[in-house]
Design an enzyme around this catalytic site. Sequence first.
Site, PDB file in Angstrom:
ATOM      1  N   ASP A   1      -4.300 -17.612  47.060  1.00  0.00           N
ATOM      2  CA  ASP A   1      -4.140 -16.176  47.181  1.00  0.00           C
ATOM      3  C   ASP A   1      -2.643 -16.553  47.058  1.00  0.00           C
ATOM      4  OD1 ASP A   1      -3.062 -13.936  48.374  1.00  0.00           O
ATOM      5  OD2 ASP A   1      -4.028 -13.494  50.060  1.00  0.00           O
TER       6      ASP A   1
ATOM      7  N   LYS B   1      -0.348 -11.223  28.588  1.00  0.00           N
ATOM      8  CA  LYS B   1       0.051  -9.902  28.227  1.00  0.00           C
ATOM      9  C   LYS B   1      -0.665  -9.003  29.442  1.00  0.00           C
ATOM     10  CE  LYS B   1      -2.304  -7.338  24.700  1.00  0.00           C
ATOM     11  NZ  LYS B   1      -2.493  -6.249  26.071  1.00  0.00           N
TER      12      LYS B   1
ATOM     13  N   HIS C   1      -2.781 -12.421  21.864  1.00  0.00           N
ATOM     14  CA  HIS C   1      -3.706 -13.790  21.323  1.00  0.00           C
ATOM     15  C   HIS C   1      -3.744 -13.726  19.648  1.00  0.00           C
ATOM     16  CE1 HIS C   1      -6.247 -10.082  22.055  1.00  0.00           C
ATOM     17  NE2 HIS C   1      -6.920 -10.544  20.850  1.00  0.00           N
TER      18      HIS C   1
ATOM     19  N   LYS D   1      -4.638 -16.136  15.996  1.00  0.00           N
ATOM     20  CA  LYS D   1      -5.591 -15.876  15.131  1.00  0.00           C
ATOM     21  C   LYS D   1      -4.978 -16.951  13.807  1.00  0.00           C
ATOM     22  CE  LYS D   1      -7.134 -11.433  16.605  1.00  0.00           C
ATOM     23  NZ  LYS D   1      -8.736 -12.050  16.862  1.00  0.00           N
TER      24      LYS D   1
ATOM     25  N   HIS E   1       0.631  -6.223  19.351  1.00  0.00           N
ATOM     26  CA  HIS E   1      -0.249  -7.039  17.871  1.00  0.00           C
ATOM     27  C   HIS E   1       0.511  -6.296  17.170  1.00  0.00           C
ATOM     28  CE1 HIS E   1      -2.767  -8.509  21.749  1.00  0.00           C
ATOM     29  NE2 HIS E   1      -3.251  -7.625  21.346  1.00  0.00           N
TER      30      HIS E   1
ATOM     31  N   LYS F   1      -9.448   3.467  19.015  1.00  0.00           N
ATOM     32  CA  LYS F   1     -10.734   3.120  19.557  1.00  0.00           C
ATOM     33  C   LYS F   1     -11.542   3.988  19.566  1.00  0.00           C
ATOM     34  CE  LYS F   1      -9.053   0.259  23.876  1.00  0.00           C
ATOM     35  NZ  LYS F   1     -10.157  -0.851  22.635  1.00  0.00           N
TER      36      LYS F   1
END
EC number: 1.1.1.49
Length: 440
Positions: free
Chosen positions: A82, A133, A163, A167, A225, A319
């Site tokens: 915890d 993040k 991330h 790449k 990003h 999106k």
Amino acid sequence: MQECHFILLGATGDLAMRKIFPALFRASQAGLKPSICACAKSPLSTPEFLDKLNTRAQEYIKSLDPSAWEDFSANISYTPLDLTRLEDFKALQATHPNTIIYFSIAPEFFAKACQNLAAVGLNTPNIKIVLEKPLGTDLKSCQEICQEIGQHFKEEQIYRIDHYLGKQSVHNLFYLRHNNPFLAGLLGANYLDHVQVSVLETLGVESRGGFYDPMGALRDMLQNHMLQILALSTIPANIPIERTRQAKLEILKSLKPLSRAALKSQVVRGQYIAGGGLKGYTEEEQVNHNSQTETFVALKLELDHPSWQGVPFYLRTGKRMGISLVQVVFVFKGPPQALVYTIQPQCSLELQLQGMGALKSTLDSGMDAYERLILEVVAGNQAPFNHQDELEAAWSFVDPILQSWHENLTPLLPYTVGSFGPQAAFDLLHQDNREWFAHV
């Protein structure tokens, strides 16, 4: 063979199962030998946890070799923990000089976890911590989180993951400019009319509504990003690779603040609505039905930097777009011609010249981003990770946009699922006699 001790907080979570454990497995196949202490609140035994992990591994690791997986999982133990209980942290040990503690947990627990780790002596100089993040929702909260973490860990111990910076396809752009004097000479104010950065996704928020609705596209994608891609696309090509981090910071600090007038005329925000049998954003799971959260952002910005004076940058992310695409387009002055660097879905470099058609080359996308970043942490290389100053510079640019939205300076515009955002995103370029690159 590199050895390390890996303590993973939040080991039963989706990110750990979907990304981190597969990355650790692939890294082990490439020569890393990790002993892994998996920690989460669930009261599981090690065999029970491994049963759960084995099931997920079948889903997320392609062509899984059972023998190799058995060897890998033999080095995994599970400890119920915890994050708010100091007593639980006493079961953790730094069993190797190269110990990595990975925070695959919500940022609101970062400070408490750091406090408890320090209380049991798990903050010595040989220990590194990896933070996912988002670090904050604005400049103030980012500074507060970093200050709390900084009370227990030094900057050289902290690895803040983005991330996208793992790449290979993102770093290929920097290496191409760094190692190719022809490209380095062309990509600057002398020859460029403007630059476009697009990060488009066909997916909606899916099951991430609870996370996404308080965040939105500006915080979730553009602040981190996209500004990192912009920085890697624009840092001087002749700098030593070891100075990449400082060069990115200089670019982020050179972002020209948007005036109140620009916040009205140079920023577009949108939210997808139902179409083609797919739900609208406010119909998604765990999303407020009256949500004013943006799922699309487009904006125009400039850099106060000697190499980029007068060159506008147009950024857009959304999106439920018509296609999935991550792309940087350098548009040259004069007749329509461009250098098109595609990061996803397939890494490629395309030179479009008037009268010559397109010259296109496919590039190697390299290893998985999380695998690469984990190996960089093991090696102690902080270059592919965010410095606190970079985060603060990015938030300093984004904060006034967020504030203007609270004041309703920029309307929230609907766009249909499968489109490329509101018409205002196209008008953003049309008003400058430009248009978005034809990527399909």
